[in-house]
Write a protein that holds these residues in place. Structure first.
Motif, PDB file in Angstrom:
ATOM      1  N   SER A 163      56.451  63.964  28.815  1.00 18.47           N
ATOM      2  CA  SER A 163      57.076  62.669  29.090  1.00 18.47           C
ATOM      3  C   SER A 163      57.728  62.634  30.469  1.00 18.47           C
ATOM      4  O   SER A 163      57.904  61.557  31.055  1.00 18.47           O
ATOM      5  N   THR A 164      58.082  63.798  30.991  1.00 18.76           N
ATOM      6  CA  THR A 164      58.691  63.832  32.321  1.00 18.76           C
ATOM      7  C   THR A 164      57.736  63.324  33.403  1.00 18.76           C
ATOM      8  O   THR A 164      58.177  62.954  34.490  1.00 18.76           O
ATOM      9  N   CYS A 165      56.439  63.294  33.112  1.00 19.81           N
ATOM     10  CA  CYS A 165      55.468  62.789  34.085  1.00 19.81           C
ATOM     11  C   CYS A 165      55.778  61.334  34.425  1.00 19.81           C
ATOM     12  O   CYS A 165      55.884  60.968  35.601  1.00 19.81           O
ATOM     13  N   ASP A 166      55.921  60.496  33.406  1.00 17.23           N
ATOM     14  CA  ASP A 166      56.199  59.078  33.637  1.00 17.23           C
ATOM     15  C   ASP A 166      57.530  58.900  34.355  1.00 17.23           C
ATOM     16  O   ASP A 166      57.660  58.055  35.241  1.00 17.23           O
ATOM     17  N   GLU A 167      58.512  59.703  33.984  1.00 16.70           N
ATOM     18  CA  GLU A 167      59.829  59.604  34.622  1.00 16.70           C
ATOM     19  C   GLU A 167      59.739  59.980  36.095  1.00 16.70           C
ATOM     20  O   GLU A 167      60.386  59.367  36.950  1.00 16.70           O
ATOM     21  N   ARG A 168      58.921  60.979  36.417  1.00 16.83           N
ATOM     22  CA  ARG A 168      58.801  61.421  37.806  1.00 16.83           C
ATOM     23  C   ARG A 168      58.104  60.364  38.648  1.00 16.83           C
ATOM     24  O   ARG A 168      58.545  60.063  39.769  1.00 16.83           O
ATOM     25  N   VAL A 169      57.028  59.793  38.116  1.00 15.12           N
ATOM     26  CA  VAL A 169      56.319  58.755  38.865  1.00 15.12           C
ATOM     27  C   VAL A 169      57.232  57.563  39.123  1.00 15.12           C
ATOM     28  O   VAL A 169      57.296  57.038  40.238  1.00 15.12           O
ATOM     29  N   ARG A 170      57.948  57.138  38.085  1.00 13.71           N
ATOM     30  CA  ARG A 170      58.844  56.005  38.260  1.00 13.71           C
ATOM     31  C   ARG A 170      59.943  56.306  39.290  1.00 13.71           C
ATOM     32  O   ARG A 170      60.240  55.477  40.149  1.00 13.71           O
ATOM     33  N   SER A 171      60.513  57.493  39.226  1.00 10.61           N
ATOM     34  CA  SER A 171      61.575  57.855  40.155  1.00 10.61           C
ATOM     35  C   SER A 171      61.082  57.806  41.602  1.00 10.61           C
ATOM     36  O   SER A 171      61.791  57.298  42.490  1.00 10.61           O
ATOM     37  N   GLU A 172      59.887  58.298  41.851  1.00 10.61           N
ATOM     38  CA  GLU A 172      59.363  58.307  43.209  1.00 10.61           C
ATOM     39  C   GLU A 172      59.047  56.897  43.702  1.00 10.61           C
ATOM     40  O   GLU A 172      59.301  56.568  44.866  1.00 10.61           O
ATOM     41  N   MET A 173      58.510  56.061  42.828  1.00 16.42           N
ATOM     42  CA  MET A 173      58.203  54.694  43.239  1.00 16.42           C
ATOM     43  C   MET A 173      59.475  53.895  43.491  1.00 16.42           C
ATOM     44  O   MET A 173      59.555  53.128  44.462  1.00 16.42           O
ATOM     45  N   VAL A 174      60.472  54.057  42.648  1.00 15.62           N
ATOM     46  CA  VAL A 174      61.735  53.346  42.843  1.00 15.62           C
ATOM     47  C   VAL A 174      62.376  53.763  44.171  1.00 15.62           C
ATOM     48  O   VAL A 174      62.956  52.940  44.887  1.00 15.62           O
ATOM     49  N   ALA A 175      62.237  55.039  44.527  1.00 13.21           N
ATOM     50  CA  ALA A 175      62.781  55.510  45.796  1.00 13.21           C
ATOM     51  C   ALA A 175      62.120  54.818  46.982  1.00 13.21           C
ATOM     52  O   ALA A 175      62.739  54.647  48.040  1.00 13.21           O
ATOM     53  N   ALA A 176      60.869  54.400  46.805  1.00 10.22           N
ATOM     54  CA  ALA A 176      60.137  53.750  47.892  1.00 10.22           C
ATOM     55  C   ALA A 176      60.340  52.241  47.913  1.00 10.22           C
ATOM     56  O   ALA A 176      59.848  51.568  48.826  1.00 10.22           O
TER      57      ALA A 176
END
Length: 210
Positions: free
Chosen positions: A178-191
């Motif tokens: 589940s950390t995969c989805d959290e990581r993708v979201r975190s990186e996109m929000v940072a951008a």
């Protein structure tokens, strides 16, 4: 997150890249590759609408394999950029920004970089994306574009032609968690600040499509 079967599908596709095989294995593609990606895009809905690219290559002008060996998804991508991810045996790519800007968009970007105040906005957006783990595309021009001095204080930015940030993750066990989805979201929000700056400062191209 994607199950291990998603990568097994891509390995088999590399060895069997033809339409008949894909038709026979379409259920695997939909269940193990596309369905998890749709669950991920549901968690990214505040960033914009998802667009899933077709699995077939366009062979009208360039020969090659009939099937794409990756899944590509754009999020909230408009005429001035947005977000993107793709999954393949090369890894999981997370990206944002404006890919292949039109000539008039590059002109407006360079004019903004030449302006101290507007350039600071770009730098803040870029710094936020970098803190989130994404890296800016390398400058493609070898020297300053026409009309700008060779000793410009922001020469490196002026030499950019791809206005994007990205990170390609290796295929590691967290891809199936589940950390995969959290990581993708975190990186996109940072951008997001960078994407916002591009929309407001560069905007869509006003040139007719060729």
């Amino acid at each position: 997150m994607w199950p291990p079967e998603a990568l097994e599908f891509f390995r088999d596709l590399e060895d069997n890249n033809d339409r008949d095989w894909f038709r026979a294995n379409r259920r695997r593609y939909d269940e193990y590759v596309v369905a998890p990606a749709r669950e991920l895009t549901d968690k990214l809905s505040d960033l914009g609408q998802a667009h899933f690219f077709r699995p077939y290559n366009n062979l009208r002008f360039r020969p090659g394999p009939p099937l794409k060996e990756h899944l590509g998804v754009a999020i909230g991508y408009g005429a001035a950029g947005g977000f993107y991810f793709d999954l393949s045996l090369d890894g999981l790519l997370v990206a944002a920004g404006l890919w292949h800007p039109a000539p008039d968009q590059l002109e407006r970007f360079r004019a903004a970089i030449d302006d101290d105040r507007k350039a600071r906005g770009f730098e803040r957006g870029l710094a936020a994306a970098e803190r989130g783990g994404l890296a800016a595309a390398e400058p493609e021009l070898k020297r300053a574009p026409r009309g700008y001095p060779a000793d410009h204080p922001r020469l490196r930015r002026l030499r950019m032609k791809q206005l994007t940030v990205s990170r390609r993750h290796a295929l590691e066990p967290w891809l199936h968690e589940s950390t995969c989805d959290e990581r993708v979201r975190s990186e996109m929000v940072a951008a997001r600040p960078l994407v916002k700056w591009l929309a407001e400062t560069v905007g869509p191209s006003t040139q007719p499509r060729t």
